[in-house]
Design a protein around this motif. Structure first.
Motif, PDB file in Angstrom:
ATOM      1  N   UNK A  50      -0.923  -6.245   7.429  1.00  0.00           N
ATOM      2  CA  UNK A  50      -0.547  -7.164   6.348  1.00  0.00           C
ATOM      3  C   UNK A  50       0.842  -6.907   5.771  1.00  0.00           C
ATOM      4  N   UNK A  51       1.387  -5.710   5.989  1.00  0.00           N
ATOM      5  CA  UNK A  51       2.696  -5.436   5.396  1.00  0.00           C
ATOM      6  C   UNK A  51       3.794  -6.361   5.946  1.00  0.00           C
ATOM      7  N   UNK A  52       3.547  -6.930   7.112  1.00  0.00           N
ATOM      8  CA  UNK A  52       4.496  -7.905   7.668  1.00  0.00           C
ATOM      9  C   UNK A  52       4.727  -9.080   6.697  1.00  0.00           C
ATOM     10  N   UNK A  53       3.710  -9.395   5.906  1.00  0.00           N
ATOM     11  CA  UNK A  53       3.791 -10.532   4.983  1.00  0.00           C
ATOM     12  C   UNK A  53       4.648 -10.214   3.764  1.00  0.00           C
ATOM     13  N   UNK A  54       5.027  -8.974   3.589  1.00  0.00           N
ATOM     14  CA  UNK A  54       5.901  -8.579   2.495  1.00  0.00           C
ATOM     15  C   UNK A  54       7.098  -7.910   3.097  1.00  0.00           C
ATOM     16  N   UNK A  55       7.131  -6.601   3.219  1.00  0.00           N
ATOM     17  CA  UNK A  55       6.228  -5.699   2.507  1.00  0.00           C
ATOM     18  C   UNK A  55       6.594  -5.607   1.029  1.00  0.00           C
ATOM     19  N   UNK A  56       5.534  -5.468   0.210  1.00  0.00           N
ATOM     20  CA  UNK A  56       5.702  -5.261  -1.235  1.00  0.00           C
ATOM     21  C   UNK A  56       6.582  -6.327  -1.874  1.00  0.00           C
ATOM     22  N   UNK A  57       6.290  -7.563  -1.570  1.00  0.00           N
ATOM     23  CA  UNK A  57       7.020  -8.654  -2.238  1.00  0.00           C
ATOM     24  C   UNK A  57       6.245  -9.962  -2.121  1.00  0.00           C
ATOM     25  N   UNK A  58       6.570 -10.886  -3.006  1.00  0.00           N
ATOM     26  CA  UNK A  58       5.996 -12.225  -2.906  1.00  0.00           C
ATOM     27  C   UNK A  58       4.487 -12.230  -3.087  1.00  0.00           C
ATOM     28  N   UNK A  59       3.850 -13.163  -2.400  1.00  0.00           N
ATOM     29  CA  UNK A  59       2.417 -13.407  -2.573  1.00  0.00           C
ATOM     30  C   UNK A  59       1.575 -12.146  -2.411  1.00  0.00           C
ATOM     31  N   UNK A  60       1.851 -11.376  -1.366  1.00  0.00           N
ATOM     32  CA  UNK A  60       0.980 -10.241  -1.074  1.00  0.00           C
ATOM     33  C   UNK A  60       1.110  -9.161  -2.165  1.00  0.00           C
TER      34      UNK A  60
END
Lengths: 436, 436
Positions: free
Chosen positions: B98-108
């Protein structure tokens, strides 16, 4: 002929790549290469295909975001969209309520990429051209009109962008012919994923070398002794004249990056990729400065969230190689901005690819970069990974380690419908079996 | 007593604030203040409540992301989570896929905030303390053990953090008593949303002034003449000795920000907030440098995505006021890191609040900052907006323009169940009527 978008679908497509450690690195130990896959259909029955790349879990979140954006697309005429593409980009990326979720980063920006990739594919198909050719033939003024310059005018104005494109009109025809004949240089990441054994690595490297590959990337960052052994092994096999690159996938803090890579300098890597957080511009600048004295450059971009970040990486001399990504940024529109900024700052663009569909997409952008912007091949190459191409209707074609320019109309992101159905998560045949 | 998390729910709750232009600014013209609202329940029947704030559309995307994270929480013992809170933070924020979806930013990352806010609420409730008091009483070593120092060690090491906390132990008791008696200073944004008429603005400002408010923030950035009129009007009403701040909500490019704010310097704003993209560290540094000569500081943070960005804003002297947000960063854990870095760089923390629940949450963090870190009130204040507090079981209490420390156990983010049910989107009574 007008084309009105009347239908929009998005699907969660996942490939179980983690089973064989394809794509494994120091931070992403078990990726299942996946995509949020968009199909738009017009009343004239032309279709546009687009995707954004993900690593498995969470693809459903991106699908949800794509659905939230779909309302801004359905019912629109393609001509109206591309007639004010800057405005349409702004509409999608800066919706008054949804921009809170970004803005222009993470899930919502990945979704923007998927939607706009489909729009660009549709546009190229209606023009009967592969996307790179659509761009190469486009009037510089129209290219510039696709770019949202908000937040980057301190680095690149519209006038400067136009000037760059006008200057590169010279000899464009010659470069296009050169590309059609020889293709664009590529490097391979297929040989040295972190999860591969030394035996696998040796075998894959030997095979690749025989097929004409001369540029190799190795994953590092989990264990320094492993890294030394693996880098030594590859450097020995490819000899001193060929190119080695290393990739840490964000594993280190700043000082650790400097000391770790210094220990690997004897293997003469051209670049260290993603040494630390993709958000750390000043950290990359410090690493660039320290490693520059050892002749090692810093590369990053696959997780660089938008043009505002790329702008600063360039302003701060924090990168020596700009790795654009076709699915992380806001599609062609935002990549055009980054390609033009990189040119202004004289930093080579070496795209990130691999995953699923990334090679297919980004080859168009790098062809445009060479023919219409940079006119330069020094220290430039596009990543290639030999996975999952069989699922595309027009897979990327590599000859003698070069990307051969696609000839079919569109942006090359149409997947075989049979592959999509089979790999849909969680109901496709592949996943039904796995889950059972 | 052990507490095992056995149930987890998340709901999409939206308030139709756009109808009356509450919250309107130069970039967010019609926000419907909303939340992804999390309730976790343990086998001991204790509950934890958490939320992240959104602006309406797209809240469903955050809800989807929270659901994706819930699997990492259900079944865990609270004691195991807080016993290795750094590890648990890392688990949530850096899942390999799941870190691909951020990492540590936005929706996630917004989703991470909602989940961890609920965990902190649960922890404070099981200890029978309001969250600020849990933190104030906590051993400095344990506080530091909640922070993920990855990517910030070049600015703040674990040892430095511990040292800061140890030094601030002195006189802590005194400061706690002071806060309990007088509260933490606040400023108001309720008077001058961009969509309000001059008459509304005058009336609200007069009323607030009578109630003891001395610090006022005005939205600017849509039209320079409007801005001059509105700033002049407020400066005239509050007199030269009180404080005026202005907020552009990311409206400008760098050079435009400098020239626009220079034109407003006659009204002597303490700060210009969000002059440009929240991602533009170097841009903020340039603006800070230019406006510093006019005595105007730069503030930002409500859309600053994570500690890595805050680190650089501090390193680059790009902010003179750090606006932490309880729902944008990874909950208390990441806010602790930012509070400690701000202290090291000697930049005051002035939290962002308003929205729905943000005042309730962030008051705990700023109390901790004063009592256990900064021991300083100069140029420090916490935003307050007088909206939607009636939906909380323990709403923030303001007395003479000061936040009075909450006394109920927890993190103050429990909403009235009746409010949640009524405002659930799209099936709650409020939305059923609106949609019909």
């Amino acid at each position: 002929m007008l084309h009105r978008i009347v239908d929009f679908s998005v699907r969660d497509v996942r490939f179980p790549t983690s089973a064989e450690q394809h794509g494994s690195d120091a931070m992403h130990t078990d990726p299942d290469y996946s995509a949020a896959y968009v199909v738009i259909t017009t009343d004239s029955k032309v279709q546009g295909f687009g995707l954004t790349f993900t690593l498995g879990k969470g693809t459903d979140i991106v699908v949800c975001a794509v659905k939230a954006l779909s309302g801004l697309v359905i019912g629109k005429f393609l001509q109206d969209i591309v007639g004010d593409f800057r405005g349409f980009y702004r509409l999608l990326s800066s919706d008054s309520q949804m921009r809170w979720l970004g803005p222009e980063k993470g899930v919502i920006h990945l979704a923007t990429a998927a939607v706009l990739n489909a729009v660009w594919d549709l546009w190229a198909r209606t023009e009967g051209k592969p996307l790179w050719k659509l761009l190469v033939d486009m009037d510089p003024k129209q290219i510039v009109s696709c770019i949202d310059f908000r937040y980057i005018t301190d680095a690149l104005t519209e006038e400067e962008a136009l000037d760059i494109l006008m200057k590169a009109q010279e000899d464009k025809q010659h470069r296009e012919e050169q590309m059609l004949k020889k293709g664009y240089p590529a490097y391979t990441t297929s040989c040295a994923w972190l999860g591969y054994t030394d035996e696998q690595l040796k075998q894959l490297c030997t095979d690749a070398f025989k097929s004409g590959w001369t540029k190799f990337k190795v994953k590092v960052g989990a264990d320094i002794e492993d890294d030394k052994r693996r880098c030594g092994l590859i450097r020995h096999m490819i000899g001193p004249q060929n190119t080695l690159m290393i990739d840490a996938n964000q594993r280190w803090d700043v000082s650790e990056a400097i000391s770790w890579v210094s220990e690997l300098s004897e293997f003469r890597p051209l670049w260290i990729e993603e040494p630390t957080s993709p958000d750390d511009i000043l950290g990359h600048a410090a690493i660039s400065k320290a490693l520059g004295t050892l002749g090692i450059g810093v590369a990053s971009g696959e997780q660089c969230q938008n043009r505002v970040m790329f702008k600063q990486f360039l302003q701060a001399a924090a990168l020596q190689f700009v790795q654009i990504d076709s699915c992380r940024l806001g599609s062609v529109n935002e990549n055009l901005a980054v390609i033009l900024m990189a040119h202004k700052f004289r930093v080579p663009v070496c795209p990130h690819a691999g995953g699923v569909g990334l090679c297919e997409l980004v080859q168009h952008l790098i062809l445009f970069d060479y023919i219409s912007v940079s006119a330069d091949l020094h220290n430039r190459m596009c990543e290639y990974v030999d996975h999952l191409h069989e699922h595309f209707t027009c897979p990327a074609i590599i000859e003698k380690a070069h990307y051969m320019p696609p000839k079919n109309p569109g942006y090359s992101c149409e997947m075989l419908e049979s592959s999509v159905v089979k790999h849909q998560y969680p109901d496709g045949e592949v996943w039904r079996k796995k889950i059972a």
